[in-house]
Write an enzyme that holds these catalytic residues in place. Sequence first.
Site: not given
Length: 439
Positions: A241, A271, A318, A327, A373
């Site tokens: 992105s 993604h 990743h 995160r 995620d």
Amino acid sequence: MGYIKDHFKVKADEQSKEIKSILEKHGNMKIEDVTLAQAYQGMRGITGLVTETSLLDANEGIRFRGFSIPELREKLPKAEGGSEPLPEGLFYLMLIGDVPTKEEVEHVSATWARRSHVPNHVFDVIESFPKSAHPMTQFTAAILALQTESKFAKAYAEGISKKEYWGYVYEDTMTLIARLPRIAAYIYRRKYKNGEHIQPDGMLDWSANFAHMLGFDNQSFQELMRLYLTIHADHEGGNVSAHATHLVGSALSDPYLCFAAGMTGLAGPLHGLANQEVIRWIEEMCKELETNQPSKQQIADYIHKTLKEGKVVPGYGHAVLRKTDPRFTAQMEFAKRHCPDDPTVQTVWNMYEVAPPILEATGKIKNPWPNVDAHSGALLKHYGLVEEDFYTVLFGVSRALGVLASLCWDRALGFPIERPKSITTEWVKNFIAKNEAVA
Ligand code: CMX
């Protein structure tokens, strides 16, 4: 000029001078050599971009202008009575490079509230889609519809000097970010809540107002939104992105066109769409096993089954990270405080125990640890935001902060059109033959 814009201009001029001097003295310095494997396999590890807003370390995770996520949670200003950072503060930090004061954050909040009015034709474009259209498709189309508002496109068409680009990109950035929550909430209420829309509340901060327009006024959910919109904002420049936004911007496309490009990339399952896929994966597992809380053994078996079917385990792995994503950890800490007994949250935590050794044992997955995620959907579901195909839109609203702050820097630093060299397999075969002949 506005207060933040003035600050940005001063910083950008200083940085421009510094880069000029670096390039004059060291422009020919080699960073690294590129291998054929890198050319064929997603350019992994090639250092070929400059993104000022954040830097990713494979083991430690993301740092925004040098600050880790735990440091940001401590240092960035918070809402009255809240304990999570306000994303307005992170935007200021990424744009200006300094930790903002409470007043500076309030200034950003007030600017975005003032600019948040969305023109009617954008809603008409959303309404022209069948309700079944994926929320990311509606979101991207709405961003493109908003492009009629671009100050940069208008000024460019009228003829402006290169030196003025940054100012118009900054104006578009502030207006676009201001309007995204209204657009996202409109898509949500249209698709899932019978089109019963909720008007914005200009007294609330950017995240709380977004939560309010979605239909969630609970304070704990507002805190989740502040954390969520902060931690998803940026992940240096090479992710799909960010890179797509930057690449399209290098052709001098305006910020609306650039951000729409970034969002079509975020909508891919490897993604941003992975946040939707994680919850689907968990729900399908629960349905198949007829339980809302599978045991660790059942989860392990289901992971084996997924791998055997040739599918990815969403939320794990990743391209750069090689440890647990901070995160993920930040969301786990939030869940420990707000909803430790939630069955989906428990499943996410059990998966965190059993998935890494299984993924590692495949011998090919370079990072067996969870990414951002893996946790987000369970938290949203806990508060009643259960429509998982909307989750990537939330990611997109947050991602605007980083990629658009970076776009301001791209134009302020006068970065040229991006045009790396590509080769063919025929070229590669000749190259190998030539090298072997010499050897
Ligand atoms: N489950 C199963 N297989 C996986 C895997 C996973 N979670 N992660 C990697 N692999 C596989 C790859 O598909 C690849 O297989 P092949 O050699 O058969 O093609 C192999 O392991 C090596 O891949 P890698 O070098 O470890 O990972 P990449 O850098 O190529 O890809 C990523 C990174 C994120 C796309 C990948 O780990 C993945 O597909 N994860 C699941 C989807 C996901 O969670 N994406 C979200 C990432 C964060 C974000 O951008 O939002």
